[in-house]
Design an enzyme around this catalytic site. Structure first.
Site, PDB file in Angstrom:
ATOM      1  CD  GLU A 167      -2.546   7.231  -0.182  1.00  0.00           C
ATOM      2  OE1 GLU A 167      -1.984   8.189   0.373  1.00  0.00           O
ATOM      3  OE2 GLU A 167      -2.679   7.145  -1.419  1.00  0.00           O
ATOM      4  CE1 TYR A 294      -1.332   9.412  -7.628  1.00  0.00           C
ATOM      5  CE2 TYR A 294      -1.331   8.032  -5.667  1.00  0.00           C
ATOM      6  CZ  TYR A 294      -1.989   8.890  -6.521  1.00  0.00           C
ATOM      7  OH  TYR A 294      -3.298   9.229  -6.294  1.00  0.00           O
TER       8      TYR A 294
END
Ligand code: IFM
Length: 449
Positions: A167, A294
């Site tokens: 990330e 997510y």
């Protein structure tokens, strides 16, 4: 009538964790402190004053945790290596005991029939390197490359897949631009510098791994598809900016060798110019891409927000997780298909997906019933299957997370696990979602009514 939605026969079913979030014992056996150790020990930066000193005590309980993975039937386990266990000063001398920990972990995983996927960097930069500028110092690419080469030399014949960095957007934005994550800087000029050095380090890391192992090497991006909150021109333009900032800022250099055209306008005078040759390194071919998903960003124009001048709007008809993230499974399918159509034909893995919902701190006699998490996982797995039928080559899925853990600046207040952890006793209890996921793995598919 029950329908069983099956996945391709060799689909990889896994679960993921990260070193600082679960291991505890951050300074054991000669390890050097990380920026997260420092950050969480600075009063006021992490909710409830929590830190990773004990976490899930996985550093001492890893054998039991692997037994648990076996019980769930996991085909793969994604973990991260704490750089500072192996290089206490980030560079220079290797700490053999740190290396031995990961060697033993990997060996035991293999013995249990579980494929190890090792992430080299999941946010815990050695503090000694932060003292030398951390991700702002161009030398970080060679520090990372030496570390990657050491790991690949030691474990290259046993680790099934390598991830360089987890990330980049979160590291640069949380760590250097907005400061909610370690090392906690808030500086418009630093964000793009950190991003660029992370991507350079990634390229150097891929090359270093390749020199030592034939195992596939990739990177993990957190991608959040953006959708306009209205058809209005301003919201549509804001959506494009938000997408450039969060998604294309990473996809474009990795796969097209250039940052999106929007970037200089977004960062203004804080946007640096980069040597063209850096992009040769950044575009070093990878063997797979990991996608962490997510939620989506339902986006409206918002001139008050720095950089992307866009903000998220609440969808009144949607469910939200405890992180305040909209539950939007369709976004997972859309982003996987988009990456496959527009960027790359390397295999894709969903390297993280899951949800924080309220679970009691102590497991009840009847276990932990988490129907919202079961529903979240079910809907997102169906979205993965949908992406496969739409042509995306998705080869595996990793639930986030194997167990409840230290959720960074949220401390232990957010539980993402499919296994419950009672932090006072370190008792692990498989939640209903964990049992449900074990059924998915056993049957290689998801049943719906
Ligand atoms: O816990 C984190 C993880 O470390 C990186 N991806 C998102 C997760 C949930 O916030």
């Amino acid at each position: 009538m029950t329908t069983h939605h099956t996945f391709p026969p060799d689909f990889l079913w896994g679960a993921a964790t990260a070193a600082y979030q679960i291991e505890g014992s951050p300074l054991a056996d000669g390890a050097g402190p990380s920026i997260w150790h420092r950050f969480s020990h600075t009063p006021g930066l992490v909710k409830n004053g929590d830190n990773g000193d004990v976490a899930c005590d996985h550093y001492r309980r890893w054998k039991g945790d692997i037994a648990l993975m076996r019980e769930l039937g996991l085909g793969a386990y994604r973990f991260s290596v704490a750089w500072g266990r192996v290089f206490p000063d980030g560079a220079g001398a290797v700490n053999q005991k740190g290396l031995d920990f990961y060697r033993a972990l990997v060996d035991q995983l293999l013995e249990a029939g579980i494929e190890p996927m090792a992430t080299l960097y999941h946010w815990d930069l050695p503090a000694a390197l932060d003292d030398r500028g951390g991700w702002l110092n161009r030398d970080v690419a060679s520090w990372f490359s030496d570390y990657a080469q050491t790991m690949a030399r030691a474990l290259g014949d046993r680790v099934a897949m390598w991830v360089t960095i987890n990330e980049p957007w979160v590291i640069a934005t949380g760590g250097y631009l907005h400061g909610g994550l370690a090392p906690g800087h808030r500086n418009r000029f630093e964000g793009p510098i950190a991003t660029h050095n992370i991507l350079r380090a990634h390229g150097a890391g891929v090359r270093a791994c390749r020199a030592e192992t034939k195992a596939p090497v990739g990177i993990v991006l957190n991608l959040e598809p953006k959708y306009p909150a209205s058809d209005g021109e301003a919201d549509v333009a804001a959506t494009r900016r938000a997408d450039a900032f969060m998604n294309r800022q990473y996809l474009d250099p990795l796969f097209r060798g250039a940052y999106p055209v929007e970037m200089p306008e977004l960062f203004g005078e804080a946007w640096p110019s980069h040597p063209v040759s850096d992009f040769d390194l950044i575009t070093t071919p990878i063997d797979f891409l990991g996608v962490n998903y997510y939620s989506r960003g339902l986006t409206k124009d918002d001139p008050g927000v720095a950089i992307e001048r866009a903000s998220r709007v609440r969808n009144p008809s949607a469910a939200y997780t405890e992180m305040g993230w909209e539950v939007f499974p369709q976004g997972l399918s859309d982003i996987l298909v988009r990456v496959a159509d527009e960027y790359t034909n390397v295999p894709l893995y969903v390297t993280e997906n899951g949800a924080a919902f309220y679970d009691p701190p102590v497991a009840l006699a009847e276990g932990v019933d988490d129907p919202l998490r079961v529903a979240y996982l079910r809907e997102h797995l169906l979205a993965v299957r949908d992406a496969i039928t739409r042509g995306a080559e998705v080869r595996g899925y990793f639930a986030w997370s194997l167990m409840d853990n230290f959720e960074w600046s949220e401390g232990y207040a957010r539980r993402f696990g499919i296994v419950h952890v009672d932090y006072a006793t370190q008792t692990r209890t498989v939640k209903r979602s964990g049992r449900w996921y074990a059924d998915v793995i056993r049957s290689n598919g998801v049943s719906t009514n």
